[in-house]
Design an enzyme around this catalytic site. Structure first.
Site, mmCIF file in Angstrom:
data_model
loop_
_atom_site.group_PDB
_atom_site.id
_atom_site.type_symbol
_atom_site.label_atom_id
_atom_site.label_comp_id
_atom_site.label_asym_id
_atom_site.label_seq_id
_atom_site.Cartn_x
_atom_site.Cartn_y
_atom_site.Cartn_z
ATOM 1 N N ARG A 80 -27.770 2.371 66.110
ATOM 2 C CA ARG A 80 -28.395 3.150 67.273
ATOM 3 C C ARG A 80 -29.973 3.028 67.389
ATOM 4 O O ARG A 80 -30.376 3.107 68.313
ATOM 5 C CB ARG A 80 -27.920 4.575 67.278
ATOM 6 N N GLU B 268 -24.604 10.912 50.414
ATOM 7 C CA GLU B 268 -23.950 12.230 49.826
ATOM 8 C C GLU B 268 -22.975 11.926 48.720
ATOM 9 O O GLU B 268 -22.909 12.720 47.678
ATOM 10 C CB GLU B 268 -22.917 12.978 51.133
#
Length: 177
Positions: A59, A96
């Site tokens: 993006r 993560e």
């Protein structure tokens, strides 16, 4: 800017329960929202002396390329590992659960280039931090990082500003995860 923020939809429990996903595709399909977003960035950076805009896959490509065009400067894609065909430099960053890498072409940035790094959102700051390190490896100067959305509760903007001494400019922010 409240108009831009209002055009970003929130999808609860995506990609997992408890996450409030801030989806900018609703902003992209809205002509007013897209125009206001690009215009906000153009107004901020038009007289800054930036020589290139670097956009983070995927993006960041959308907003970074449109902004580079409007500013009359070059666009540098920062891609996931293995996606660029030429000689590259890479930077690993924490996810993560594990690590990932992003890359940039070795000849994309010259010593002294003043670079604006663009992405859609900053959460924990891992990808943005890696992009800053890539630009610095090529002797570019990171002018600022620009994003549409900041998620301040995840600490990414603060981490970028504290650890890398790079200001993060965001158009809007959303509290929570």
């Amino acid at each position: 800017m409240s108009i831009i923020k209002s055009k970003i939809r929130t999808i609860p429990d995506y990609p997992k329960p408890g996450i409030m996903f801030r989806d900018i595709t609703s902003l992209l399909i809205d002509p007013e929202g897209l125009t206001l977003t690009i215009g906000t960035f153009v107004n901020r950076y038009q007289n800054s002396g930036i020589t290139k805009v670097a956009g983070i896959e995927a993006r960041g490509f959308i907003f970074g390329a449109a902004l580079a065009f409007q500013l009359g400067v070059g666009f540098v894609p920062i891609r996931k590992k293995g996606k660029l065909p030429g000689l590259t430099v890479s930077q690993e960053y924490e996810l993560e659960y594990g690590t990932d890498k992003i890359e940039i072409h070795k000849d994309a940035i010259s010593k002294g280039d003043k670079i604006l790094i663009m992405d859609d959102l900053v959460a924990t700051g891992g990808t943005l931090g890696a992009a800053i390190q890539l630009v610095q490896k090529l002797d570019g100067e990171v002018f600022e990082a620009g994003v549409i959305v900041d998620l301040p509760d995840l600490g990414g903007s603060k981490k970028i500003e504290d650890d890398f001494k790079v200001k993060v400019y965001s158009i809007c922010s959303f509290e929570g995860h």
